[in-house]
Design a protein around this motif. Structure first.
Motif, short mmCIF file in Angstrom:
data_model
loop_
_atom_site.label_atom_id
_atom_site.label_comp_id
_atom_site.label_asym_id
_atom_site.label_seq_id
_atom_site.Cartn_x
_atom_site.Cartn_y
_atom_site.Cartn_z
N ALA A 174 -44.91 45.16 82.58
CA ALA A 174 -45.23 46.69 83.03
C ALA A 174 -46.60 46.79 83.86
O ALA A 174 -47.32 46.00 83.79
N THR A 175 -46.61 47.88 84.43
CA THR A 175 -47.83 48.12 85.30
C THR A 175 -48.76 48.87 84.07
O THR A 175 -48.73 49.27 83.05
N GLU A 176 -50.11 48.43 84.56
CA GLU A 176 -51.11 49.00 83.61
C GLU A 176 -51.05 50.49 83.37
O GLU A 176 -51.05 51.21 82.44
N HIS A 177 -50.81 51.28 84.45
CA HIS A 177 -50.61 52.63 84.50
C HIS A 177 -49.24 53.03 83.49
O HIS A 177 -49.67 53.94 82.70
N TYR A 178 -48.29 52.32 83.41
CA TYR A 178 -47.23 52.80 82.69
C TYR A 178 -47.67 52.40 81.35
O TYR A 178 -47.15 53.34 80.22
N LEU A 179 -48.15 51.39 80.94
CA LEU A 179 -48.54 51.00 79.42
C LEU A 179 -49.65 52.08 78.82
O LEU A 179 -49.73 52.37 77.64
N ARG A 180 -50.33 52.67 79.94
CA ARG A 180 -51.50 53.62 79.34
C ARG A 180 -50.73 54.91 79.01
O ARG A 180 -51.06 55.86 78.03
N ALA A 192 -37.26 48.56 72.27
CA ALA A 192 -36.10 49.09 72.65
C ALA A 192 -36.15 50.69 73.02
O ALA A 192 -35.33 51.15 73.50
N LYS A 193 -37.44 51.23 72.77
CA LYS A 193 -37.38 52.50 72.94
C LYS A 193 -38.00 52.93 74.35
O LYS A 193 -38.22 53.80 74.81
N HIS A 194 -38.36 51.80 75.05
CA HIS A 194 -38.59 51.77 76.49
C HIS A 194 -37.66 51.59 77.49
O HIS A 194 -36.74 50.90 77.10
N PRO A 195 -37.54 52.15 78.42
CA PRO A 195 -36.43 52.00 79.59
C PRO A 195 -36.82 50.55 79.99
O PRO A 195 -38.00 50.25 80.52
N ILE A 196 -35.81 49.80 80.27
CA ILE A 196 -35.76 48.68 80.53
C ILE A 196 -35.25 48.18 82.10
O ILE A 196 -34.29 48.96 82.53
N ILE A 197 -35.82 47.30 82.75
CA ILE A 197 -35.24 46.97 84.08
C ILE A 197 -34.61 45.51 84.10
O ILE A 197 -35.45 44.67 83.67
N ARG A 235 -42.85 47.94 89.39
CA ARG A 235 -43.99 47.98 90.17
C ARG A 235 -44.26 49.58 90.20
O ARG A 235 -45.35 50.14 90.24
N ARG A 236 -43.09 50.24 90.58
CA ARG A 236 -43.29 51.81 90.64
C ARG A 236 -43.17 52.51 89.27
O ARG A 236 -43.17 53.86 89.33
N GLY A 237 -43.20 51.59 88.26
CA GLY A 237 -43.45 52.39 87.19
C GLY A 237 -42.12 53.01 86.36
O GLY A 237 -42.04 53.95 85.61
N ILE A 238 -40.71 52.56 86.86
CA ILE A 238 -39.58 52.93 86.34
C ILE A 238 -39.50 52.57 84.86
O ILE A 238 -38.77 53.34 83.94
N GLY A 239 -40.03 51.53 84.46
CA GLY A 239 -40.07 51.08 83.06
C GLY A 239 -40.48 49.55 82.95
O GLY A 239 -41.43 49.45 83.60
N ALA A 251 -47.14 39.81 91.56
CA ALA A 251 -47.53 41.59 91.66
C ALA A 251 -48.66 41.47 90.79
O ALA A 251 -48.47 41.85 89.57
N PRO A 252 -49.99 41.61 91.16
CA PRO A 252 -51.12 41.71 90.40
C PRO A 252 -51.25 43.07 89.74
O PRO A 252 -52.11 42.86 88.53
N GLU A 253 -50.51 43.88 89.98
CA GLU A 253 -50.83 45.20 89.13
C GLU A 253 -49.84 45.17 87.76
O GLU A 253 -49.80 45.89 86.99
N LEU A 254 -49.32 44.21 87.58
CA LEU A 254 -48.01 43.67 86.43
C LEU A 254 -48.94 43.25 85.42
O LEU A 254 -49.85 42.27 85.56
N ARG A 255 -48.30 43.54 84.20
CA ARG A 255 -49.19 42.93 83.01
C ARG A 255 -48.03 42.64 81.98
O ARG A 255 -47.19 43.24 81.82
#
Length: 301
Positions: A174-180, A192-197, A235-239, A251-255
């Motif tokens: 996920a992106t750092e922004h999503y995780l924050r 399981a509580k998070h949206p999965i792609i 990358r777009r933060g959908i999940g 994608a360097p923004e993913l963790r």
């Protein structure tokens, strides 16, 4: 037995062209004739030999059992004509000149097959490479490829030549922004509580990973048959995306998320018809693929 004097060598070249391209129109373009001529000459060849050589499938035309017995002789004639033309013309640099058709999954085909083929082309600039992407099941009937690179271990029983090419790891990213914003799940129950792609499972031709066995009751936010669409959605933060390591690392923004993923290493099989492996251009491509994954193993595992 057919009278060899009644077999037209040119008709065998037409057969080789259809098998190479998979379609009458493509073969006609290669040969410089119209597709009705190709169809007519193939029918004449089948009538002369007294056997059906090709069968129609959704992907195009494939060899029948008698066709597989004939095709190498047809290719030898096609190659002999090509060599004769070269011998009569101006001197050209040595190298392979045939076409090799490869099929591979979208991500692996882009990030590993394509760079390997770029290096092959440097050595053999007149070699033509055709890459069709999309995971597929291996079948002996399929003559639309010379080499198939497909997820999953080599099948236990097949008349194709199969071998393990490599393995690659997968993980949740996920992106750092999503995780924050939404938290970093540290267990499967939290995940399981998070949206999965993930893939559209009912449309998958080859099942790499069983998501339900890893995250029961997973909530799918975005599904696609294309790994690059999954990557972009992550990358777009959908999940949180379940991605192969070599795709996620583009994608360097993913963790990677904190939740430890159970072993989900995927094998990659290289398959080829045994008759195709006798061709020098197919051998060169096969060796290049093994060399590519060996040199870049740290990107896979």
């Amino acid at each position: 037995m057919s009278d060899p004097r009644s077999v037209r060598a040119d008709d065998l070249r037409y057969l080789a062209a259809v098998v190479e391209t998979g379609r009458l129109t493509s073969a006609a373009k290669k040969l410089g004739v119209d597709h009705s001529t190709v169809s007519r000459r193939l029918q004449a060849l089948e009538q002369t030999l007294g056997a059906r050589l090709l069968a129609r499938v959704d992907e195009g035309w494939v060899l029948t059992e008698p066709g597989r017995a004939v095709i190498e002789h047809a290719r030898m004639i096609d190659r002999a004509v090509e060599l004769a033309a070269q011998a009569a013309g101006p001197s050209e640099p040595p190298g392979l000149t045939a076409t090799v058709r490869i099929t591979a999954a979208d991500g692996f085909g882009t990030y590993f097959v394509t760079p390997a083929m770029a290096r092959v082309r440097l050595q053999h600039p007149r070699l033509r490479i055709e890459l069709a992407t999309g995971a597929r099941e291996l079948t002996l009937r399929d003559t639309t490829f010379d080499i198939a690179v497909t997820p999953g271990p080599p099948p236990p029983a097949t008349r194709l030549h199969t071998e393990l090419l490599c393995e690659y790891d997968n993980g949740f990213y996920a992106t750092e922004h999503y995780l924050r914003e939404h938290g970093n799940p540290d267990s499967m129950s939290e995940l399981a509580k998070h949206p999965i792609i993930w893939f559209v499972e009912e449309l998958e031709k080859v099942h790499e990973i069983d998501l339900s066995s890893i995250v029961p009751n997973a909530s799918l936010a975005f599904s696609s048959t294309n790994v690059f669409a999954q990557l972009e959605a992550t990358r777009r933060g959908i999940g949180i995306g379940l991605l192969s390591k070599f795709v996620a690392h583009t994608a360097p923004e993913l963790r990677p998320v904190a939740a430890g993923l159970p072993p989900t290493r995927v094998a990659v099989t290289l398959a080829a018809r045994r008759d195709a492996l006798k061709r020098p251009e197919v051998h060169v491509v096969r060796e290049a693929l093994h060399r590519e994954v060996s040199v870049r193993g740290n990107e896979l595992i």
